[in-house]
Write a protein that holds these residues in place. Structure first.
Motif, short mmCIF file in Angstrom:
data_model
loop_
_atom_site.label_atom_id
_atom_site.label_comp_id
_atom_site.label_asym_id
_atom_site.label_seq_id
_atom_site.Cartn_x
_atom_site.Cartn_y
_atom_site.Cartn_z
N GLU A 73 -17.92 7.29 -42.27
CA GLU A 73 -19.14 7.62 -42.31
C GLU A 73 -19.86 7.22 -41.09
OE1 GLU A 73 -21.22 6.00 -45.73
OE2 GLU A 73 -20.39 7.60 -47.06
N SER A 74 -20.84 7.98 -40.34
CA SER A 74 -21.45 7.50 -39.29
C SER A 74 -22.36 6.35 -39.71
CB SER A 74 -22.38 8.66 -38.68
OG SER A 74 -23.09 8.22 -37.52
N THR A 75 -22.21 5.40 -38.85
CA THR A 75 -23.19 4.30 -38.99
C THR A 75 -23.67 3.61 -37.77
OG1 THR A 75 -21.04 2.85 -38.67
CG2 THR A 75 -21.93 3.33 -41.19
N ASN A 76 -24.54 4.77 -37.19
CA ASN A 76 -25.17 4.64 -35.99
C ASN A 76 -24.23 4.19 -34.74
OD1 ASN A 76 -27.23 4.11 -33.82
ND2 ASN A 76 -27.88 2.51 -35.10
N ILE A 77 -23.93 3.00 -34.42
CA ILE A 77 -23.01 2.80 -33.43
C ILE A 77 -21.80 1.82 -33.69
CG2 ILE A 77 -24.66 3.06 -31.42
CD1 ILE A 77 -24.83 0.00 -31.50
N TYR A 78 -21.73 1.55 -35.01
CA TYR A 78 -20.88 0.49 -35.52
C TYR A 78 -19.49 1.19 -35.64
CZ TYR A 78 -25.04 -2.21 -36.19
OH TYR A 78 -26.17 -2.89 -36.05
N HIS A 79 -19.42 2.57 -35.82
CA HIS A 79 -18.22 3.06 -36.22
C HIS A 79 -17.36 3.52 -34.78
CE1 HIS A 79 -20.85 6.41 -35.25
NE2 HIS A 79 -19.89 7.19 -34.94
N ARG A 80 -18.28 3.56 -33.60
CA ARG A 80 -17.79 3.90 -32.42
C ARG A 80 -16.22 3.04 -32.15
NH1 ARG A 80 -21.13 6.67 -29.32
NH2 ARG A 80 -19.16 7.10 -27.82
N PRO A 81 -16.16 1.73 -32.10
CA PRO A 81 -14.85 1.10 -31.72
C PRO A 81 -13.61 1.59 -32.51
CG PRO A 81 -16.83 -0.65 -32.13
CD PRO A 81 -17.23 0.64 -32.60
N ILE A 82 -13.77 1.58 -33.89
CA ILE A 82 -12.75 2.21 -34.68
C ILE A 82 -12.44 3.96 -34.33
CG2 ILE A 82 -13.73 2.95 -36.92
CD1 ILE A 82 -11.47 1.26 -38.14
N GLU A 83 -13.48 4.43 -34.37
CA GLU A 83 -13.32 5.86 -33.98
C GLU A 83 -12.72 6.07 -32.61
OE1 GLU A 83 -16.19 9.70 -32.94
OE2 GLU A 83 -17.02 7.62 -32.56
N ARG A 84 -13.03 5.22 -31.37
CA ARG A 84 -12.27 5.38 -30.21
C ARG A 84 -10.88 4.97 -30.18
NH1 ARG A 84 -12.56 0.69 -25.83
NH2 ARG A 84 -10.62 1.49 -24.36
N PHE A 85 -10.52 3.86 -31.06
CA PHE A 85 -9.31 3.40 -31.14
C PHE A 85 -8.25 4.73 -31.66
CE2 PHE A 85 -5.68 1.80 -33.50
CZ PHE A 85 -5.15 1.05 -32.72
N PHE A 86 -8.71 5.19 -32.70
CA PHE A 86 -7.67 6.12 -33.32
C PHE A 86 -7.87 7.72 -32.58
CE2 PHE A 86 -8.43 3.67 -37.25
CZ PHE A 86 -7.17 3.70 -37.55
N LEU A 87 -8.90 7.90 -31.94
CA LEU A 87 -8.88 8.97 -31.19
C LEU A 87 -7.96 8.97 -30.03
CD1 LEU A 87 -12.77 10.01 -30.81
CD2 LEU A 87 -10.86 11.36 -31.87
N GLU A 88 -7.88 7.75 -29.25
CA GLU A 88 -6.85 7.42 -28.31
C GLU A 88 -5.53 7.11 -28.69
OE1 GLU A 88 -8.34 3.77 -26.05
OE2 GLU A 88 -9.85 4.94 -25.16
N ASN A 89 -5.25 7.18 -29.90
CA ASN A 89 -3.92 7.10 -30.49
C ASN A 89 -3.67 8.39 -31.12
OD1 ASN A 89 -2.65 4.47 -30.14
ND2 ASN A 89 -4.73 3.89 -30.61
N ASN A 90 -4.42 9.51 -30.65
CA ASN A 90 -4.12 10.84 -31.18
C ASN A 90 -4.38 11.19 -32.57
OD1 ASN A 90 -3.47 11.61 -28.29
ND2 ASN A 90 -1.44 10.45 -28.76
#
Length: 367
Positions: A59-76
């Motif tokens: 779920e979107s939680t303002n900015i708190y989800h952004r680190p884990i979102e970035r990690f999995f996007l960068e790992n395809n």
């Protein structure tokens, strides 16, 4: 159907679980911190199952989800960030119990049902958290806006920049600015940066934006300090500066703006005129033959003066409570509270008492 990694996001940490396409729970829900070590360990656990087509849902939680979102996007990985409304609508729990583990499985069920839409990312973001989430741990509270913090953020706006900087250079940064714990502060920042995993990489445009904003805020802070100095210098020329400044809990700047707003205090003959000027006089309401002379304050006078007095009284009461020194304003506040008055009503009553004190000191000087 894809395999699903469900992530229930919180500030600085998340609850995760991995469920296969057949519905088997491969990784029981457990908590991971938003750090490079925990993310790497989670990735190793996921890859050990040798699965294809793993989708991540959160779920979107303002900015708190952004680190884990970035990690999995960068790992395809395929990452779905959904609006929290869909999660709430999908829940079917009559007992209204809520735990992080249940939220994880609810996200899995939502992913299987495919009844959600991806969340549209907001345009305005909190740059400090995105580039270095742990800054608020290093410079706690209002220190994040201090000159030394802003200068440091301007020079080192991302964790990777800090990691690539020698420790002696970081120590020299604080030493030049005569920071008391310059060595331990640099070591702490270096250690935290090595474990941090921000939402954006070092080359992202947001990093340079953060550096520029920190520089601008620092320049504005310095300009504000110069203006404050000029205001205080002008106020000190008034004969009323010393009497007002002598009141416990009122500093030089507060004294200056009180003088600026009140002007020539001699033009007020008594406290009634002064309270009416500040809008602190009670309003009078008449209905038929009944007259209420104890209504709320009129608020018809100088609204800036009311705010100044309110903040001044709040500071006086807070300082008196911390220092445990008896003060007439603080005693009056406790008296009103014991009478059953609300906190705000008691503070407003104290503002009138403070006005009486200011007028008495200034009149005494003229006599």
């Amino acid at each position: 159907m894809h395999n699903c990694l469900a992530v229930d996001v919180a500030k600085g940490k998340s609850m995760v679980t991995l469920v296969s396409s057949s519905g088997e729970v491969l990784i029981d829900p457990y908590e991971v911190n938003h750090s490079i070590n925990d993310f790497s360990n989670l990735l190793n656990r996921i890859t050990s199952f040798k699965l294809d087509n793993i989708s991540v849902i959160m779920e979107s939680t303002n900015i708190y989800h952004r680190p884990i979102e970035r990690f999995f996007l960068e790992n395809n990985f395929k990452v779905f960030v959904i609006n929290p409304i869909y999660g709430r609508m999908h829940k079917r729990n009559l007992r209204k119990t809520k735990t992080d583990k249940e939220d994880c499985f609810n996200l899995v069920n939502l992913f299987i049902s495919n009844t959600f839409k991806e969340y549209i990312k907001p345009d305005q973001l909190y740059l400090v958290y995105l580039c270095f989430p742990e800054y608020e741990e290093i410079f706690k509270g209002t220190l994040i806006y201090s000159n030394i913090a802003l200068e440091f953020i301007e020079s080192y706006p991302h964790t990777d920049i800090i990691s690539n900087t020698r420790i002696d250079k970081l120590q020299n940064f604080f030493k030049k600015r005569e920071f008391r714990y310059w060595k331990s502060k640099a070591n702490l920042i270096k250690e935290i940066a090595s474990k941090s995993y921000p939402s954006v990489n070092m080359n992202d445009e947001l990093v340079s934006n953060l550096s520029q904003i920190a520089r601008l805020v620092n320049e504005y802070q310095k300009a504000i300090d110069i203006i404050k100095y000029k205001i205080i210098s002008l106020a000190k020329k008034s004969k009323y500066f010393e009497p007002i400044n002598s009141i416990y809990g009122i500093g030089e700047f507060t004294t200056s703006i009180i003088i600026a707003e009140l002007g020539d205090i001699n033009r007020f003959n008594n406290i009634k005129e002064l309270t009416a000027y500040c809008g602190l006089d009670p309003s009078i309401k008449q209905s038929g033959k009944s007259i209420n002379i104890r209504g709320p304050i009129s608020k018809s006078g100088n609204k800036y003066m009311r705010k100044i007095l309110y903040i001044a009284c709040s500071n006086i009461i807070r300082l008196a409570a911390i220092s445990k020194q008896e003060n007439d304003i603080e005693i009056y506040y406790r008296k009103k509270r014991n009478e059953g008055k609300h906190h705000y009503a008691a503070i407003v009553a104290c503002t009138t008492k403070l006005l009486r004190k200011i007028l008495a000191l200034c009149k005494q000087l003229d006599n």
